[in-house]
Write a protein that holds these residues in place. Sequence first.
Motif, short mmCIF file in Angstrom:
data_model
loop_
_atom_site.label_atom_id
_atom_site.label_comp_id
_atom_site.label_asym_id
_atom_site.label_seq_id
_atom_site.Cartn_x
_atom_site.Cartn_y
_atom_site.Cartn_z
N LYS A 132 0.95 -1.38 0.28
CA LYS A 132 0.22 -0.18 -0.21
C LYS A 132 0.98 0.90 0.05
CE LYS A 132 -4.15 2.02 2.24
NZ LYS A 132 -3.08 3.52 3.07
N ARG A 133 1.96 1.27 1.10
CA ARG A 133 2.54 2.51 0.76
C ARG A 133 3.18 2.42 -0.20
NH1 ARG A 133 2.62 6.40 2.28
NH2 ARG A 133 4.53 6.82 3.19
N VAL A 135 2.16 1.46 -3.34
CA VAL A 135 1.87 2.43 -4.17
C VAL A 135 1.82 3.43 -4.17
CG1 VAL A 135 -0.38 2.21 -5.90
CG2 VAL A 135 0.74 0.26 -5.25
N GLU A 136 1.15 4.14 -2.69
CA GLU A 136 1.10 5.20 -2.65
C GLU A 136 2.17 6.56 -2.15
OE1 GLU A 136 -1.99 4.54 1.58
OE2 GLU A 136 -0.02 4.99 1.51
N THR A 137 3.57 5.88 -2.09
CA THR A 137 4.28 7.12 -2.57
C THR A 137 5.43 6.53 -4.13
OG1 THR A 137 5.89 4.70 -2.01
CG2 THR A 137 4.93 7.00 -0.39
N THR A 140 8.32 2.75 -5.97
CA THR A 140 7.69 1.87 -6.92
C THR A 140 9.67 1.12 -7.71
OG1 THR A 140 7.81 2.40 -9.25
CG2 THR A 140 5.85 2.21 -7.48
N ASN A 174 4.24 7.23 -12.67
CA ASN A 174 3.74 6.42 -11.88
C ASN A 174 2.28 7.38 -11.20
OD1 ASN A 174 5.20 4.37 -11.81
ND2 ASN A 174 7.09 4.93 -10.26
N GLN A 175 3.05 8.40 -10.70
CA GLN A 175 2.06 9.36 -9.73
C GLN A 175 0.46 9.21 -10.57
OE1 GLN A 175 2.22 10.24 -6.59
NE2 GLN A 175 4.17 9.64 -6.67
N PHE A 178 -1.42 5.78 -11.16
CA PHE A 178 -1.57 4.88 -10.06
C PHE A 178 -2.74 5.97 -9.23
CE2 PHE A 178 2.03 3.12 -9.59
CZ PHE A 178 1.54 1.76 -9.59
N HIS A 179 -2.17 7.30 -9.27
CA HIS A 179 -3.37 8.55 -8.12
C HIS A 179 -3.94 9.67 -9.42
CE1 HIS A 179 -1.54 6.46 -4.87
NE2 HIS A 179 -0.03 6.75 -5.75
#
Length: 213
Positions: A132-133, A135-137, A140, A174-175, A178-179
């Motif tokens: 989880k962390r 992916v959040e940050t 990867t 990534n950001q 994922f977000h």
Amino acid sequence: MEIHKLAIGGIQTFNWNNTNTNSAIGKQEVNEAFLTVNGFDGDTVAATEFHGGPDRAVCLYPLEHYSVWEAEFGVKIKTPGFGENISLFGMTEEEVYIGDTFQFGEAVIQITQGRIPCSKISKFNQIDGLLKRVVETGFTGYFFRVLQEGKVERNSELKLLTKSEHAISVLYANQIYFHDRSNKQAIEKILKVDELATVWRKLLIELLAKGNK
């Protein structure tokens, strides 16, 4: 950048939560290995949906992140703890760009995409919240394709040959992936990078199509 560890490994069977699971995450340090377009000789992949193939032949995980996770979770993580082939300082996701090309021993490699992590990184390191962390940050790690095959040694360095003209960092991609999946302008910007891995290109095109409906 001088590498800290060079590692390869075959598929092993792990017992996680009383369930046997096949994985190649448990890699072992080696002094040298021959790198082909499909990866290092002796290195294998179990979860082919996340790893492996010409666009994902080599995996790197920045050493800077180990201290972050160790401080956050209060544990010691032994390298290579993320199934990476290369562990080193000085090349975080924020500092490198998709399309950057490096001399690596006799080989030449090129960054193609950020890694899409799976639950095995939590299970292997016995840290429930790690995936989880990661992916959040966006911490990867990332993949390379091999432009030139050759022998790589433990003391080989990654020497930058060419910098991508698009300046799309792995962390930025990534950001978005994922977000910020509805950010059409950012997705279109990433898709302009010719060196982007085929898998990521397909995923981003699918996101665009969903957003246009």
